[in-house]
Design a protein around this motif. Structure first.
Motif, mmCIF file in Angstrom:
data_model
loop_
_atom_site.group_PDB
_atom_site.id
_atom_site.type_symbol
_atom_site.label_atom_id
_atom_site.label_comp_id
_atom_site.label_asym_id
_atom_site.label_seq_id
_atom_site.Cartn_x
_atom_site.Cartn_y
_atom_site.Cartn_z
ATOM 1 N N MET A 35 0.888 -1.103 -0.068
ATOM 2 C CA MET A 35 0.116 0.121 -0.173
ATOM 3 C C MET A 35 0.849 1.161 -0.157
ATOM 4 S SD MET A 35 -2.726 1.397 -0.070
ATOM 5 C CE MET A 35 -4.180 0.599 0.398
ATOM 6 N N TRP A 36 1.983 1.230 0.954
ATOM 7 C CA TRP A 36 2.860 2.539 0.870
ATOM 8 C C TRP A 36 3.544 2.588 -0.581
ATOM 9 C CZ3 TRP A 36 8.335 1.923 0.558
ATOM 10 C CH2 TRP A 36 9.041 3.064 0.587
ATOM 11 N N THR A 39 1.349 3.298 -3.670
ATOM 12 C CA THR A 39 0.746 4.611 -3.788
ATOM 13 C C THR A 39 1.770 5.785 -4.015
ATOM 14 O OG1 THR A 39 0.336 4.631 -1.365
ATOM 15 C CG2 THR A 39 -1.450 3.771 -2.455
ATOM 16 N N PHE A 42 1.243 8.853 -6.041
ATOM 17 C CA PHE A 42 0.379 9.958 -5.676
ATOM 18 C C PHE A 42 0.273 10.323 -4.334
ATOM 19 C CE2 PHE A 42 -3.168 7.172 -4.407
ATOM 20 C CZ PHE A 42 -2.853 6.028 -5.053
ATOM 21 N N GLN A 43 1.163 9.905 -3.538
ATOM 22 C CA GLN A 43 1.267 10.473 -2.103
ATOM 23 C C GLN A 43 1.513 12.058 -2.140
ATOM 24 O OE1 GLN A 43 3.965 8.057 0.045
ATOM 25 N NE2 GLN A 43 2.732 6.099 -0.213
ATOM 26 N N ASP A 113 -14.442 11.098 -3.349
ATOM 27 C CA ASP A 113 -13.471 12.017 -4.240
ATOM 28 C C ASP A 113 -13.318 11.415 -5.680
ATOM 29 O OD1 ASP A 113 -11.035 13.813 -3.228
ATOM 30 O OD2 ASP A 113 -10.258 12.716 -4.783
ATOM 31 N N VAL A 116 -8.467 10.294 -5.630
ATOM 32 C CA VAL A 116 -7.850 9.185 -4.781
ATOM 33 C C VAL A 116 -8.327 7.889 -4.541
ATOM 34 C CG1 VAL A 116 -6.907 9.374 -2.474
ATOM 35 C CG2 VAL A 116 -6.527 11.516 -3.642
ATOM 36 N N PRO A 117 -9.676 8.001 -4.581
ATOM 37 C CA PRO A 117 -10.308 6.416 -4.319
ATOM 38 C C PRO A 117 -10.088 5.611 -5.564
ATOM 39 C CG PRO A 117 -11.897 7.950 -3.664
ATOM 40 C CD PRO A 117 -10.799 8.861 -4.185
ATOM 41 N N ILE A 120 -6.315 4.534 -5.393
ATOM 42 C CA ILE A 120 -6.047 3.728 -4.351
ATOM 43 C C ILE A 120 -6.605 2.319 -4.867
ATOM 44 C CG2 ILE A 120 -6.816 2.800 -2.234
ATOM 45 C CD1 ILE A 120 -6.532 5.815 -1.118
ATOM 46 N N TYR A 121 -7.747 2.338 -5.546
ATOM 47 C CA TYR A 121 -8.159 0.965 -6.042
ATOM 48 C C TYR A 121 -7.350 0.439 -7.253
ATOM 49 C CZ TYR A 121 -10.880 -2.076 -8.978
ATOM 50 O OH TYR A 121 -11.485 -3.277 -9.778
ATOM 51 N N PHE A 124 -4.445 -0.974 -5.473
ATOM 52 C CA PHE A 124 -4.714 -2.218 -4.987
ATOM 53 C C PHE A 124 -4.911 -3.298 -5.978
ATOM 54 C CE2 PHE A 124 -8.182 -5.244 -3.432
ATOM 55 C CZ PHE A 124 -7.546 -5.685 -2.436
ATOM 56 N N LEU B 28 -1.802 8.121 5.084
ATOM 57 C CA LEU B 28 -1.068 8.590 3.602
ATOM 58 C C LEU B 28 -2.159 9.688 2.957
ATOM 59 C CD1 LEU B 28 0.227 5.349 2.298
ATOM 60 C CD2 LEU B 28 1.473 7.136 3.027
ATOM 61 N N PHE B 29 -3.282 9.385 3.243
ATOM 62 C CA PHE B 29 -4.477 10.153 2.320
ATOM 63 C C PHE B 29 -5.590 10.547 2.946
ATOM 64 C CE2 PHE B 29 -2.323 6.809 -0.347
ATOM 65 C CZ PHE B 29 -1.929 7.557 -1.402
ATOM 66 N N SER B 36 -11.523 4.638 1.430
ATOM 67 C CA SER B 36 -11.353 3.897 0.228
ATOM 68 C C SER B 36 -11.070 2.450 0.565
ATOM 69 C CB SER B 36 -10.040 4.512 -0.560
ATOM 70 O OG SER B 36 -10.355 5.931 -1.024
#
Lengths: 566, 118
Positions: A35-36, A39, A42-43, A113, A116-117, A120-121, A124, B28-29, B36
């Motif tokens: 995850m870190w 992402t 776009f962090q 949003d 961002v979501p 993140i998807y 993932f 982080l977000f 999410s």
């Protein structure tokens, strides 16, 4: 080495409830690291990134949530992108079943949003191979190799590139293959054991249906894997345990899959991909040659040495050798047979172009399957080597355990300090600076371009002048504005029948060039590009006032005064 | 009862794993990141989980299969429902409700059918 006499069952797989804590912890570590890591792009910069495909997929999901309707046909601004791509369904037809794009839309709704979501998807859905392989290897061989294989995949350059390019729907579909194959493995083993468990059969078919809805490449890979494993099992046990009862349920599962898939079959059948068949000589190549995918993928995408650091190669060689050895020496070798089917299946899938006409650009994405099986073999070498040596040379149990964990530590350090370091550096630097749509461009797209008529057609002549790096940014401006933007290469304007001549606009975006000019190093190049773009602007709109002129971006409405030479 | 307790404890472990990832996403977000990750779990694991919970698979298989099935098939159901229901947002809720209704009623219907047969 005669460990067991019967095929492995779910109950006798050595899985203990108490060990679930270790598995949960190991998976949590992998998920948190992934995850870190994934992402990182776009962090610190929340602007959207990726190649044209990335913007295209995003635009469809974004359209669903913004219009509050998951329509079958694409809207004008997306539909003219690959206009008429589907030979059966015609213009404005979708190019994929709806699942991936509905997922994007659901993430926007649930995450409240726009970007961002979804990102993140995407991250993932792209590192999901870590979860899939962890699950399968854990259930078959234990937590330690599952963790090691997952760690290797978390840093896989090939998967990271597929993610960055925006081909996440394909990647997600392909990473389901180990899980679908595992469900089939469990079903088949239960069948051979005469303790048939139909839950696995229906799970396998549900997973196949899920893959079909995400991308056909994942589905095709699973069908091949399942076929190979079924053949290997029939050969191994010299029988096919197919009773009438089983056949009826198999037919029922196939019928349900066909009913679910049929409404979307024309999407794949009508696809206008350029396909060809390769000669049998390609069977002697392991992967795909960089020459075959030049222009679509960088050389490192198909390169073996870029994907597997040299320090893990001895582990891979040991894994392959030990697999073959165990297939010969272990009496109950169904799990090894499963890994072999994974290896053989992957080879067949990556060489599908020898048997059926296929586009090598699409086939290259299947190389992700190689990562799954190779990182599994790399991880298994850590367990198999001490175990096999102990069986042959009668080593002490404690010594075997110490050797196993020492090898695991060496492997973890090797992966983290090679792939891990380079992976995190490249993800951190991905689409930095003007390689990504800038806040000025995003603002122009969201606040002005979006107010143009729905069927507006905006031409951007800059791609031809400044180069291909500008193309994904142009497509992201399309996605953000929800208006069509296409590159202008010169020549006739509005030649296509889907363009309304009264809705044509030209965008002259000097904002990137201005940013480049602020750096001493690029001043000369920036001045050259600015001059060339200005020349096109003057040829087309000399004396015409732009409808927008802010922050070095100008937009003109085209009044039909002719084009510039191509 | 002991088995039921163990099952709940095991489910709690996996829930903790999801929350750990959601916490990282929060760091982080912010709240969008947290939402999410929770959305991924709720939208893609829960629907298929409801359908698989009475099958002969073990807890972990149900959980992982649910995720991978949910990624492709739950959105398909939302898409199908949205062809009947005018709002996409409502369709997500309606698809969820439809799955819950089927998941909780089919074991009862199957039970009744079995009793009738006997």
């Amino acid at each position: 080495m005669g460990e067991e006499h019967q095929p492995e069952s779910a109950a006798s797989s050595g899985f203990k409830l108490g060990r679930a804590w270790v598995a949960v912890g190991a998976l949590a570590v992998l998920l948190v690291v992934s995850m870190w890591l994934w992402t990182l792009p776009f962090q610190t910069n929340p602007m959207p990134f990726g190649e044209g495909d990335s913007a295209w997929h995003f635009a469809i999901g974004d359209h669903i949530s913004s219009s509050d309707k998951a329509a079958y046909r694409l809207p004008y601004y997306i539909g003219v992108w690959y206009y008429g791509f589907n030979r059966i369904l015609g213009p404005f037809a979708p190019e994929y079943p709806p699942s991936s794009h509905v997922n994007y839309a659901m993430m926007q709704v649930a995450g409240a949003d726009r970007f961002v979501p979804v990102f993140i998807y995407r991250a993932f859905g792209s590192f999901l191979g870590v979860v899939a392989v962890f699950f399968v290897v854990w259930r078959l061989f234990g937590v330690l190799p599952a963790f090691l294989a997952g760690l290797g995949l978390a840093f896989s350059l090939r998967e990271q590139m597929t993610y960055l390019f925006g081909q996440q729907p394909t990647l997600t579909a392909i990473v389901l293959t180990p899980v679908a194959s595992y469900a089939w493995f469990r079903f088949l083993v239960s069948l051979y054991e005469r303790k048939v468990n139909y839950s696995y059969l229906f799970a396998a078919f549900a997973l196949l249906a899920s893959q079909f809805m995400l991308h056909i490449q994942g589905f095709a890979a699973s069908v091949v894997f399942i076929g190979v494993f079924s053949v290997l099992m029939a050969v191994r046990f010299r029988r096919i345990p197919l009773s009438m009862r089983v056949a009826v349920r198999l037919a029922l599962a196939l019928a349900v899959l066909a009913v679910v898939a049929a409404p979307f079959a024309a999407i794949y059948l009508g696809a206008g991909d350029v396909v060809s068949r390769s000669g049998f000589g390609r069977l002697f190549e392991w992967g795909i040659s960089p020459d075959d995918v030049r222009g679509s993928f960088p050389e490192s995408f198909v390169s073996f040495s870029a994907e597997y650091p040299s320090v893990v190669l001895p582990f891979l060689a040991a894994g392959v050798l030990l697999l073959l050895l165990r297939l010969l020496l272990v009496r109950n070798n169904v799990k090894e047979l499963f890994v072999l089917s994974w290896l053989v299946g992957m080879y067949i899938v990556v060489h599908l172009d020898v048997f059926i006409p296929t586009g090598l650009n699409r086939l290259a994405r299947m190389l992700v399957l190689e990562n799954h099986v190779f990182f599994t073999l790399i991880a298994m070498s850590v367990v198999w080597l001490p175990q096999t040596l102990s069986s042959l040379l009668r080593f002490d149990g404690k010594l075997v355990s110490a050797a196993k964990y020492s090898l695991a530590a060496v492997l973890v350090v090797s992966i983290v300090f090679t792939s891990g370091e380079s992976g995190s550096n490249s993800l951190k630097a991905a689409y930095g600076g003007i390689d990504r749509i800038t806040p000025v461009q995003a603002d122009f797209a969201a606040s002005y371009l979006s107010t143009l008529p729905d069927d507006a057609f905006v031409y951007d002549p800059s791609v031809k002048i400044v180069g291909q790096w500008r193309y994904p940014k142009m497509r992201w401006m399309l996605a953000v504005s929800r208006r069509h933007i296409a590159r202008y290469e010169g020549g006739e304007i509005a030649a296509a029948d889907f363009i309304d001549k009264s809705r044509i606009y030209f965008m002259f975006d000097y904002s990137d060039i201005a940013l480049l000019a602020s750096s001493q190093q690029y001043q000369q190049q920036a001045a050259l590009w600015a001059g060339q773009l200005q020349q096109v602007e003057q040829q087309l709109f000399n004396g015409t006032a732009p409808v927008y002129d802010v922050n070095n971006i100008r937009l003109y409405r085209y009044e039909g005064v002719g084009g510039v030479p191509a | 009862m002991m088995v039921g307790f163990r099952m709940k404890l095991d489910s709690a472990k996996w829930l903790a794993c999801i929350l750990a990832v959601a916490f990282v996403a929060f760091l982080l977000f912010g709240f969008t990141g947290f939402r999410s990750v929770i959305a991924i779990a709720v939208l893609f694991i829960v629907p298929s989980w409801l359908l698989l919970r009475k099958t002969g698979l073990d807890l972990e298989e149900k959980m992982f299969f649910s995720l991978f099935i949910g990624l492709g098939l739950f959105p398909l159901l939302v898409f199908a429902v949205n062809q009947l229901v005018p709002s996409f947002r409502l369709s997500i809720a309606a698809a969820f409700a439809a799955i819950a209704a089927v998941a909780f009623s089919w074991p009862k219907i199957l039970g009744k059918l079995r009793r009738k047969r006997q």
